[in-house]
Design an enzyme around this catalytic site. Structure first.
Site, short mmCIF file in Angstrom:
data_model
loop_
_atom_site.label_atom_id
_atom_site.label_comp_id
_atom_site.label_asym_id
_atom_site.label_seq_id
_atom_site.Cartn_x
_atom_site.Cartn_y
_atom_site.Cartn_z
N MET A 67 1.06 -1.09 0.02
CA MET A 67 -0.17 -0.03 0.07
C MET A 67 0.80 1.26 -0.03
SD MET A 67 -2.75 1.11 2.94
CE MET A 67 -1.44 0.94 4.42
N HIS A 113 7.36 -2.83 10.53
CA HIS A 113 6.82 -3.31 9.42
C HIS A 113 7.85 -3.18 7.84
CE1 HIS A 113 3.54 -4.75 6.76
NE2 HIS A 113 3.47 -3.76 5.82
N SER A 154 3.96 -6.64 2.11
CA SER A 154 2.58 -6.31 2.82
C SER A 154 1.47 -6.66 2.05
CB SER A 154 2.67 -4.50 2.86
OG SER A 154 1.65 -4.21 3.75
N GLN A 155 0.43 -5.77 1.41
CA GLN A 155 -0.53 -6.04 0.86
C GLN A 155 -0.30 -6.78 -0.35
OE1 GLN A 155 -3.04 -2.89 0.29
NE2 GLN A 155 -2.31 -2.22 -1.85
N ASP A 186 5.58 -4.70 14.52
CA ASP A 186 4.72 -4.12 13.49
C ASP A 186 3.92 -3.04 14.15
OD1 ASP A 186 3.13 -3.58 11.21
OD2 ASP A 186 3.84 -5.36 10.39
#
Length: 311
Positions: free
Chosen positions: A45, A293, A119-120, A237
């Site tokens: 993202m 993260h 991530s996503q 995170d």
């Protein structure tokens, strides 16, 4: 209909111009005598395929460590600005369809490839593995992916004061409304443990690829074809809530305090996605990084990802 205000577009554009070298990845159609399987990357993202400070640097590291390797970094849109915008505002299922077509037409990938999601991008690549098995993903590496979704956006990145506030308002307003699901990426993996029935019924992406309502045997069969499924969790995170989602853990249904592991969930005990079988066969590898993260070093990436799964 959700419309991004012109001010938000201007802020995104300025952010990209300041922080990115605007470098587009170009590769030859037929790389010379590759020594390893090609690699596909999908960013997270608010990121893009080719920023020199993120995936552009990852591509350089991969090419330095694996001579002759073909690296494809997925871009959704005509340029990096559109790529960032689409990471917030383009229907995920449409993105998956587009990438499936693109990968199937890439001659460099026809014998299979390794994939790294950031991530996503991790759950998006898992959807590719489940829905588009040709060409096949061999090893799938998930770096901070939210495979059981998220319930909160405590710190969603560099544009927090504009886009994060906007996202929070929309998700709190009605993540499972059809018009929100179809237009807001993060709504499509928003998992509200207090509204489990709504999530299972109306989530157009995550609930589908996790076989929440019905079991799609094709999804199970395709995922089990992976040689290795690597799940990397970032122990500190502050972006993913709950961070256990990075290992397929989540809140127990009906509340948002007590957590359960993958092995305690119905997804595992009922083997709805084939993960129990994969785990018993040693195909799922659980790694952790004592950092925030996606905050890993080049040394860690080389030793734990490249040397273990890509060479």
């Amino acid at each position: 209909m959700i419309i991004m205000h012109s001010l938000e577009r201007i802020i995104i554009s300025l952010f990209l111009l300041i922080n990115s070298c605007q470098r587009t990845i170009t590769v030859s159609a037929l790389p010379p005598e590759p020594t390893s399987k090609p690699i596909v990357l999908w960013h997270g993202m608010g990121d893009s395929c080719c920023f020199s400070f993120s995936l552009g640097q990852i591509k350089i590291i991969l090419e330095d460590q694996i001579p002759g390797v073909y690296v494809k970094s997925i871009m959704i849109g005509q340029d990096e600005i559109q790529d960032v915008e689409n990471s917030y505002f383009m229907n995920v299922n449409k993105q998956i369809d587009q990438v499936c077509q693109e990968l199937s037409e890439d001659r460099n990938l026809q014998d299979g490839y390794n994939a790294i999601g950031f991530s996503q991008g991790s759950q998006f690549l898992r959807a590719i593995a489940q829905r588009c098995p040709n060409p096949p993903i061999l090893n799938l590496i998930s770096l901070g992916g939210q495979h059981q979704g998220v319930y909160g956006l405590p710190n969603c990145g560099s544009l927090e004061h504009v886009l994060c506030d906007y996202l929070r308002r929309m998700l709190n307003y009605g993540a499972y409304y059809k018009f929100v699901q179809e237009r807001l990426v993060q709504a499509e993996y928003w998992h509200d443990p207090l509204r489990e029935n709504e999530y299972k019924k109306y989530s157009i992406f995550l609930a589908d690829i996790n076989n929440e309502l019905t079991i799609n045997e094709t999804y199970k069969d395709n995922l089990k074809k992976l040689k290795t499924f690597v799940l990397v969790k970032f122990e500190n995170d502050t972006m993913v809530q709950p961070r256990e989602s990075e290992w397929f853990g989540f809140y127990k249904p009906g509340q948002a305090v007590e957590l359960e592991t993958l092995q305690e969930s119905k997804l595992y005990t009922e083997d709805r996605l084939g993960l129990r079988e994969m785990d018993k066969d040693g195909k799922i590898h659980f790694l952790s990084v004592n950092a925030n993260h996606l905050q890993f070093t080049d040394v860690w990436f080389i030793e734990n990802v490249i040397n273990q799964y890509l060479i």
